[in-house]
Design an enzyme around this catalytic site. Sequence first.
Site, mmCIF file in Angstrom:
data_model
loop_
_atom_site.group_PDB
_atom_site.id
_atom_site.type_symbol
_atom_site.label_atom_id
_atom_site.label_comp_id
_atom_site.label_asym_id
_atom_site.label_seq_id
_atom_site.Cartn_x
_atom_site.Cartn_y
_atom_site.Cartn_z
ATOM 1 N N THR A 93 0.877 -1.176 0.000
ATOM 2 C CA THR A 93 0.000 0.000 0.000
ATOM 3 C C THR A 93 0.911 1.220 0.000
ATOM 4 O O THR A 93 1.644 1.445 0.975
ATOM 5 C CB THR A 93 -0.878 0.037 1.267
ATOM 6 O OG1 THR A 93 -1.638 -1.163 1.318
ATOM 7 C CG2 THR A 93 -1.815 1.239 1.244
ATOM 8 N N LYS A 168 -7.795 1.578 -3.201
ATOM 9 C CA LYS A 168 -7.489 1.131 -1.833
ATOM 10 C C LYS A 168 -7.675 2.284 -0.833
ATOM 11 O O LYS A 168 -8.309 2.117 0.207
ATOM 12 C CB LYS A 168 -6.052 0.604 -1.813
ATOM 13 C CG LYS A 168 -5.420 0.437 -0.464
ATOM 14 C CD LYS A 168 -5.652 -0.931 0.126
ATOM 15 C CE LYS A 168 -5.111 -0.987 1.538
ATOM 16 N NZ LYS A 168 -5.468 -2.180 2.241
ATOM 17 N N LYS A 243 -1.751 5.216 8.583
ATOM 18 C CA LYS A 243 -0.971 5.222 7.331
ATOM 19 C C LYS A 243 -1.900 5.438 6.119
ATOM 20 O O LYS A 243 -1.643 6.304 5.284
ATOM 21 C CB LYS A 243 -0.222 3.889 7.177
ATOM 22 C CG LYS A 243 0.497 3.768 5.838
ATOM 23 C CD LYS A 243 1.098 2.388 5.572
ATOM 24 C CE LYS A 243 1.588 2.333 4.122
ATOM 25 N NZ LYS A 243 2.194 1.051 3.764
HETATM 26 P P1 NAD Z 1 6.082 -5.751 7.206
HETATM 27 O O1 NAD Z 1 6.794 -4.587 7.788
HETATM 28 O O2 NAD Z 1 5.748 -6.929 8.071
HETATM 29 O O3 NAD Z 1 6.915 -6.309 5.951
HETATM 30 C C1 NAD Z 1 7.664 -5.511 5.064
HETATM 31 C C2 NAD Z 1 8.927 -6.301 4.714
HETATM 32 O O4 NAD Z 1 9.681 -5.600 3.728
HETATM 33 C C3 NAD Z 1 9.866 -6.472 5.927
HETATM 34 O O5 NAD Z 1 10.097 -7.861 6.134
HETATM 35 C C4 NAD Z 1 11.138 -5.733 5.508
HETATM 36 O O6 NAD Z 1 12.331 -6.329 5.992
HETATM 37 C C5 NAD Z 1 11.045 -5.834 3.999
HETATM 38 N N1 NAD Z 1 11.865 -4.849 3.287
HETATM 39 C C6 NAD Z 1 11.924 -3.505 3.476
HETATM 40 N N2 NAD Z 1 12.797 -2.952 2.596
HETATM 41 C C7 NAD Z 1 13.276 -3.980 1.830
HETATM 42 C C8 NAD Z 1 14.205 -4.055 0.754
HETATM 43 N N3 NAD Z 1 14.823 -2.973 0.289
HETATM 44 N N4 NAD Z 1 14.475 -5.266 0.213
HETATM 45 C C9 NAD Z 1 13.874 -6.381 0.703
HETATM 46 N N5 NAD Z 1 12.970 -6.377 1.720
HETATM 47 C C10 NAD Z 1 12.683 -5.189 2.277
HETATM 48 O O7 NAD Z 1 4.751 -5.154 6.547
HETATM 49 P P2 NAD Z 1 3.433 -5.975 6.113
HETATM 50 O O8 NAD Z 1 2.446 -5.967 7.212
HETATM 51 O O9 NAD Z 1 3.845 -7.246 5.462
HETATM 52 O O10 NAD Z 1 2.834 -4.977 5.007
HETATM 53 C C11 NAD Z 1 3.391 -4.869 3.717
HETATM 54 C C12 NAD Z 1 2.561 -3.881 2.916
HETATM 55 O O11 NAD Z 1 1.216 -4.353 2.838
HETATM 56 C C13 NAD Z 1 2.501 -2.484 3.505
HETATM 57 O O12 NAD Z 1 2.558 -1.553 2.455
HETATM 58 C C14 NAD Z 1 1.169 -2.470 4.231
HETATM 59 O O13 NAD Z 1 0.613 -1.165 4.333
HETATM 60 C C15 NAD Z 1 0.333 -3.345 3.318
HETATM 61 N N6 NAD Z 1 -0.803 -4.004 3.986
HETATM 62 C C16 NAD Z 1 -0.653 -4.590 5.203
HETATM 63 C C17 NAD Z 1 -1.731 -5.208 5.815
HETATM 64 C C18 NAD Z 1 -1.605 -5.873 7.170
HETATM 65 O O14 NAD Z 1 -2.631 -6.211 7.760
HETATM 66 N N7 NAD Z 1 -0.400 -6.105 7.675
HETATM 67 C C19 NAD Z 1 -2.982 -5.220 5.171
HETATM 68 C C20 NAD Z 1 -3.101 -4.654 3.901
HETATM 69 C C21 NAD Z 1 -1.998 -4.037 3.318
#
Ligand code: NAD
Length: 295
Positions: A93, A168, A243
């Site tokens: 997102t 979204k 966010k």
């Molecule tokens: P998270 O923080 O658990 O995971 C993000 C991952 O990206 C981490 O493991 C981090 O180490 C990795 N990362 C960051 N920079 C990187 C790079 N340069 N190379 C490789 N890996 C890298 O977040 P999440 O909860 O998995 O959410 C991911 C996305 O999905 C976000 O944009 C969030 O807004 C969206 N989202 C989350 C949810 C939820 O319920 N968690 C729901 C809908 C959407």
Amino acid sequence: MANVAFIGLGNMGGPMAANLVKAGHKVTAFDLVAASRDQARSDGAALAESGAAAVKGADVVITMLPAGKHVLGVWNEVIPAMAKGTLIIDCSTIDVESAKQAHALAAKSGMLSVDAPVSGGTGGAKGATLTFMCGGEDKAFAAAKPVLENMGKKIVHCGGAGAGQAAKICNNMILGISMIAVGEAFALAEKLGLSHQALFDVASTSSGQCWSLTTYCPVPGPVPTSPANNGYKPGFASNLMVKDLTLAQDAAKAAGAATPLGKHAQEIYQAFDAAGHGGVDFSGIIQHVRSLAGK
Ligand code: NAD
């Protein structure tokens, strides 16, 4: 079955990559965090040393990262290492502007690209029941759909570049505002001596009916599966709502749209977050609403 590179193996990306393995794809994964890489390996993915290494020989590249700056950073790194015509999908997102920039980067190098943010949370990621909201050209969407179907149950083509992100944040702005409205109604009902169940029985079958009430009721009782019955454990944490409402405000400002309730909702969730409740499910905002009484 495709060779899929998956970058970003966090709470969402980890289980999504695992579902691609289950569906029979050859998944090559990368994350900055060692524990996430280890989990991906035990889920059956091959590991790469970097994002650029992961995309070598991939038919499809998927990113699932925290914010726009991470997506642009990774796309800038991996696109030069991809074969021309490869499909790249971002499921994070992020702000609409960064999404459009990412599409432009891909187009410049002859890649197919889709922005495909999700709803459904970590439960949907694990159960492969996510909804994907997609933006991009028809040809890119057609190529992405069968891959996304291994991770979700509803795949919607919303329009051109950035349209998935736009859908979204508009949806989540409705959600953020409507949850406050439902919380306010229950808080008022409590002061008026009206029971939770009575308000629910009337509003859920009247013009006040909405998802925040009927699926995610913010008081315990009427909807047994809602987080209110589970100590407001997320679900969807309040800091993620902040966010998304902030992304909506950024987009509204850039596009010149008036969203007064969206702005107010952002401020209300920010206050809840600042008071130390960012990890509480967003339906817990009713507690904040109650705390404003008499102020
Ligand atoms: P998270 O923080 O658990 O995971 C993000 C991952 O990206 C981490 O493991 C981090 O180490 C990795 N990362 C960051 N920079 C990187 C790079 N340069 N190379 C490789 N890996 C890298 O977040 P999440 O909860 O998995 O959410 C991911 C996305 O999905 C976000 O944009 C969030 O807004 C969206 N989202 C989350 C949810 C939820 O319920 N968690 C729901 C809908 C959407």
